[in-house]
Design a protein around this motif. Structure first.
Motif, short mmCIF file in Angstrom:
data_model
loop_
_atom_site.label_atom_id
_atom_site.label_comp_id
_atom_site.label_asym_id
_atom_site.label_seq_id
_atom_site.Cartn_x
_atom_site.Cartn_y
_atom_site.Cartn_z
N ILE A 85 0.83 -1.20 0.00
CA ILE A 85 0.00 0.00 0.00
C ILE A 85 0.87 1.25 0.00
N PHE A 89 0.77 4.29 -2.65
CA PHE A 89 0.63 5.70 -2.28
C PHE A 89 1.69 6.55 -2.97
N LEU A 92 0.70 7.33 -6.39
CA LEU A 92 -0.45 8.24 -6.46
C LEU A 92 -0.14 9.66 -6.00
N ASN A 107 -4.34 13.09 -4.37
CA ASN A 107 -5.29 12.15 -3.79
C ASN A 107 -4.86 11.67 -2.41
N LEU A 108 -3.57 11.53 -2.15
CA LEU A 108 -3.12 11.08 -0.84
C LEU A 108 -3.64 12.01 0.24
N LEU A 111 -7.33 11.38 0.79
CA LEU A 111 -7.56 10.12 1.48
C LEU A 111 -7.29 10.26 2.98
N LEU A 133 -8.45 4.12 1.88
CA LEU A 133 -8.24 3.32 0.67
C LEU A 133 -9.21 3.64 -0.46
N MET A 136 -7.98 4.66 -3.97
CA MET A 136 -6.69 4.13 -4.43
C MET A 136 -6.78 3.36 -5.74
N ILE A 139 -4.97 4.05 -9.10
CA ILE A 139 -3.66 3.51 -9.46
C ILE A 139 -3.70 2.87 -10.84
N HIS A 217 -12.31 3.73 -10.68
CA HIS A 217 -11.47 3.30 -9.55
C HIS A 217 -12.25 2.50 -8.52
N TRP A 312 -2.02 -6.16 -7.56
CA TRP A 312 -2.66 -4.98 -8.10
C TRP A 312 -3.01 -5.22 -9.58
#
Length: 312
Positions: A85, A89, A92, A107-108, A111, A133, A136, A139, A217, A312
């Motif tokens: 994860i 991150f 992203l 986006n982080l 989130l 999450l 995410m 991605i 997403h 992923w």
């Protein structure tokens, strides 16, 4: 279409919905009024947002859903990359959602704002992790391109299959429930008699999990979590899978396709979306606190079987 829409998520639990407050002022981290959120109008919305939704309506079809379902397949051990994860991150970190009129931040940060808002409200830790999450799945831009609406490397790239309000493909797009309904006629499936009726390709009251929403997403991240055997409870998985389906959970569309049990599931999604929306705040920059916050969330990742390398 593959049977993934008929899958039972790994942790079907019966959970009592936390009390839903009559006002969400306590959630907000700014003075922005409710009416100032989610303004979608050809004249008033940023040009990039209008273009994004025009493209969503033009290109999200049953055939495109099937194409993405095949591309992002997790069956038979398939996946595209092995990452933690934390590594995801990092990928992203510089991605900004072209479809969001309310926030121009990585986006982080969004989130973390969502997760911390849920945490401060005293909701369960699985709900906090869901907040961390939920977006995410963007991605996908790592493997995407502009032709498929998944260009996250170019600041002006096409992102119509990464974010934005989703609608059910394979049936009539409800004018009264979607933003920019003037673009509905651009959708090829709306000129196909198999798909342009109220129920389209679906049986009446087939149930929420039988519906195929415009690929983005949400669907990808739901499938990724199921493929990695997370123990996040079913309400959290529903929040991730359906939080962008505003015509469904906000406008009440698709009643003829839902089952009675789906309504309680949507109440969880509505609860989550208040935090998703009302914690967006350009002045609430938590990036300076990341080193203090992440150890807590690393513990939750371990608790819910999402530590280490994931598919992923």
């Amino acid at each position: 279409m593959s049977p993934v829409n008929e899958e039972i998520a790994p942790c079907m639990v019966q959970s009592n919905l936390p009390p839903v407050p009559g006002t969400y002022d306590a959630i907000k981290t700014h003075d922005k009024s409710d009416e100032a959120f989610r303004i979608y109008d050809v004249k008033d919305s940023p040009a990039r947002v209008v273009e994004h939704y025009r493209d969503m309506r033009r290109f999200h079809t049953v055939d495109f859903y099937r194409k993405m379902e095949d591309k992002y397949d997790f069956s038979n051990g398939n996946f595209r990359r092995s990452m933690t994860i934390a590594e995801a991150f990092a990928e992203l970190e510089n991605y900004v959602d072209a479809s969001d009129p309310d926030l121009d931040l990585p986006n982080l940060l969004h989130l973390l704002q969502t997760a911390e808002g849920i945490r401060k409200a005293g909701h369960p830790d699985w709900l906090q992790l869901t907040g961390l999450l939920h977006d995410m799945g963007k991605i996908m831009f790592i493997w995407g391109n502009g032709e498929d609406g998944q260009d996250g490397y170019n600041p002006t790239g096409k992102q119509w299959a990464l974010g934005g309000d989703t609608f059910v493909v394979g049936c009539e797009i409800p004018d009264e429930a979607v933003v920019f309904p003037e673009f509905n006629d651009l959708n090829p499936d709306m000129h196909n008699e198999k798909y342009n009726t109220k129920n389209g390709m679906y049986e009446p009251h087939c149930g929420l999990d039988k519906l195929c929403f415009a690929w983005g997403h949400d669907e990808y991240m739901y499938r990724m979590l199921v493929a990695n055997n997370t123990t996040i409870p079913q309400p959290g998985l529903d929040m991730i899978r359906y939080h962008s389906a505003y015509p469904l959970h906000d406008k009440g569309a698709y009643k003829s396709l839902l089952q009675p049990k789906d309504e309680e599931r949507l109440e969880w999604v509505r609860l989550f979306n208040k935090f998703d929306l009302y914690t967006k705040d350009g002045s609430n920059d938590l990036r300076t606190s990341i080193d203090e916050l992440l150890p807590y969330y690393h513990g939750l990742l371990t608790k819910y079987n999402l530590d280490g390398k994931l598919k992923w």
